[in-house]
Write an enzyme that holds these catalytic residues in place. Structure first.
Site, PDB file in Angstrom:
ATOM      1  N   ASP A  35      37.599  43.488  40.108  1.00 54.42           N
ATOM      2  CA  ASP A  35      36.428  43.427  41.011  1.00 54.42           C
ATOM      3  C   ASP A  35      36.823  43.186  42.466  1.00 54.42           C
ATOM      4  O   ASP A  35      36.295  43.828  43.371  1.00 54.42           O
ATOM      5  CB  ASP A  35      35.345  42.435  40.518  1.00 54.42           C
ATOM      6  CG  ASP A  35      35.771  40.990  40.389  1.00 54.42           C
ATOM      7  OD1 ASP A  35      36.983  40.696  40.531  1.00 54.42           O
ATOM      8  OD2 ASP A  35      34.883  40.137  40.154  1.00 54.42           O
ATOM      9  N   ASP A 170      30.718  38.396  38.118  1.00 55.18           N
ATOM     10  CA  ASP A 170      29.955  37.439  37.306  1.00 55.18           C
ATOM     11  C   ASP A 170      28.525  37.288  37.823  1.00 55.18           C
ATOM     12  O   ASP A 170      27.561  37.269  37.050  1.00 55.18           O
ATOM     13  CB  ASP A 170      30.658  36.071  37.302  1.00 55.18           C
ATOM     14  CG  ASP A 170      32.110  36.170  36.857  1.00 55.18           C
ATOM     15  OD1 ASP A 170      32.476  37.203  36.283  1.00 55.18           O
ATOM     16  OD2 ASP A 170      32.872  35.222  37.107  1.00 55.18           O
TER      17      ASP A 170
HETATM   18  C1  GLA Z   1      36.655  35.418  37.312  1.00 55.44           C
HETATM   19  C2  GLA Z   1      35.995  35.802  38.628  1.00 55.44           C
HETATM   20  C3  GLA Z   1      35.574  37.276  38.623  1.00 55.44           C
HETATM   21  C4  GLA Z   1      36.705  38.185  38.184  1.00 55.44           C
HETATM   22  C5  GLA Z   1      37.358  37.666  36.907  1.00 55.44           C
HETATM   23  C6  GLA Z   1      38.572  38.465  36.518  1.00 55.44           C
HETATM   24  O1  GLA Z   1      35.706  35.462  36.286  1.00 55.44           O
HETATM   25  O2  GLA Z   1      34.858  34.998  38.859  1.00 55.44           O
HETATM   26  O3  GLA Z   1      35.092  37.624  39.903  1.00 55.44           O
HETATM   27  O4  GLA Z   1      37.642  38.343  39.214  1.00 55.44           O
HETATM   28  O5  GLA Z   1      37.733  36.301  37.018  1.00 55.44           O
HETATM   29  O6  GLA Z   1      38.210  39.755  36.156  1.00 55.44           O
END
Ligand code: GLA
Length: 386
Positions: A35, A170
């Site tokens: 992301d 997320d």
């Molecule tokens: C955490 C971060 C997300 C993403 C994941 C890995 O959950 O909050 O933004 O980078 O790690 O994919």
């Protein structure tokens, strides 16, 4: 948690009635650590929520009570500033701060928060509290909610107020989740598409019950390594803006420019983006065999190239992979502990849970938690029918 229980809790603390909102946690099916590289992700919201009951106050204060932490705090809405210390209140206050920074007029409020997402397990309890409180604050102040803007502001709260440099996955899926679907997000354009999940395959989440302290420092280190990769590759390919723009061929041609480590990090991101595309195709065709292979490849790449797995996650995936009915298994979320996501044929789920729990316990001495959750809706207001 039921809406009535939440309302009872609110009334006992603050008196009077309240509006109720809830935002889900998530699992990521594939597309890990892509992301913040402008890439693709394929998460699904799950039926574990952060709930928020809210009512207006006449003054400019925010009073926030957490059922999980048994604590109430009160702050002046107009003088919020990023805190020096870690505290659960940084998440809800950070969102109020980000909304104010974006020029949203907010009214004072009493807020009662109850979370049912296991904390620190990689299922995004932080995004859920941000999104639930953000949606509640906007609703309480009479604003229309633009979900993309809310996701961005919640990410900003986490980046600048809480102090964690997370990407947008997320918060975005907590805003946009849909029942029975995963969500394909292009983290550059924020365009998204729903991907129908097969009803005969269930999402099974295995919690390793470990959380290594490394998680946040190593997360930041991975981001820095990706930035270094982009910087060095950009000297040869000036048109690239993020690892999203680099092909495997281009990366391989420039192997000599990069350290072994930075090369491996870049290779993970580039191959993982390709795996997300292939996974969406596989879902479309109902080709669960390919899907399984892509998930296993993703786990290997996270373990060997990105180095964000740990022995408990590897063991959980190894045990799951030997079970009948398993479609695919991999770590999910940032890594260094937390959960694996497993796609399991519905008929095999009970045996899967029992066998995986027994073997993981006997090999680690830890008792894992295993959750089965349908893909759920994103943040919403819950109206209680009388
Ligand atoms: C955490 C971060 C997300 C993403 C994941 C890995 O959950 O909050 O933004 O980078 O790690 O994919």
């Amino acid at each position: 948690m039921t809406p009535h229980q939440l309302l009872d809790g609110f009334q006992a603390r603050f008196g009077a009635g309240a509006s109720i909102y809830r935002a889900p946690g998530r699992v990521n099916l594939i597309g890990e650590h892509t992301d913040y590289n402008d890439g693709l992700v394929l998460p699904a919201a799950i039926e574990f929520y952060c709930w928020a009951a809210i009512a207006r106050r006449r003054d400019r204060k925010l009073a926030i009570h957490s059922e999980n932490f048994h604590e109430t705090i009160e702050k002046d809405l107009d003088s919020l500033s990023p805190p020096a210390k870690k505290h659960w209140t940084n998440y809800p206050l950070g969102v109020a701060w980000a909304l104010r920074q974006a020029g949203k007029p907010l009214t004072g409020a009493n807020i009662y928060i109850a979370g049912e997402i296991p904390l620190g397990s990689g299922l995004s309890s932080s995004a859920a509290i941000e999104v639930a409180v953000g949606f509640a604050l906007l609703g309480n102040s009479g604003h229309e909610v633009d979900r993309t803007e809310l996701a961005r502001l919640c990410q900003r709260a986490e980046n600048e107020f809480v102090g964690a440099r997370v990407g947008i996955m997320d918060q975005f899926v907590s805003c946009y989740g849909r029942a029975s679907h995963a969500l394909l997000v292009d983290c550059r354009s924020l365009e998204y598409k729903y991907v129908k999940l097969q009803p005969d395959v269930q999402l099974v989440i295995c919690n390793t019950m470990v959380k290594h302290e490394l998680a946040s420092s190593e997360y930041n280190a991975r981001r820095a390594e990706c930035e270094e990769g982009i910087h060095l590759l950009g000297e040869v390919y000036p048109e690239i803006r993020a690892l999203r723009d680099v092909s495997l061929h281009q990366l391989e041609n420039q192997r000599a420019r990069l350290s072994r480590k930075v090369f491996a990090r870049c290779r993970h991101v580039i191959t993982e983006n390709a795996r997300v595309k292939s996974a969406v195709e596989a879902f479309g065709k109902g080709n669960i065999k390919d899907l399984g292979t892509l998930m296993q490849d993703s786990h290997r790449s996270l373990r060997d190239d990105y180095e964000v797995s740990c022995k408990e996650l590897d063991l959980m995936v190894e045990i799951a992979s030997a079970q009948p009915g398993l479609v695919g298994a991999r770590m999910t979320g940032g890594g260094f502990g937390g959960c694996t996501i497993n796609l399991v044929e519905a008929a095999a789920v009970n045996d899967f849970k029992r066998n995986v729990a027994a073997e993981y316990s006997s090999r680690t001495g830890l008792t894992p938690e295993i959750y089965v959750s349908p893909a759920s809706e994103g943040v919403q207001q819950i109206v209680i029918e009388d």
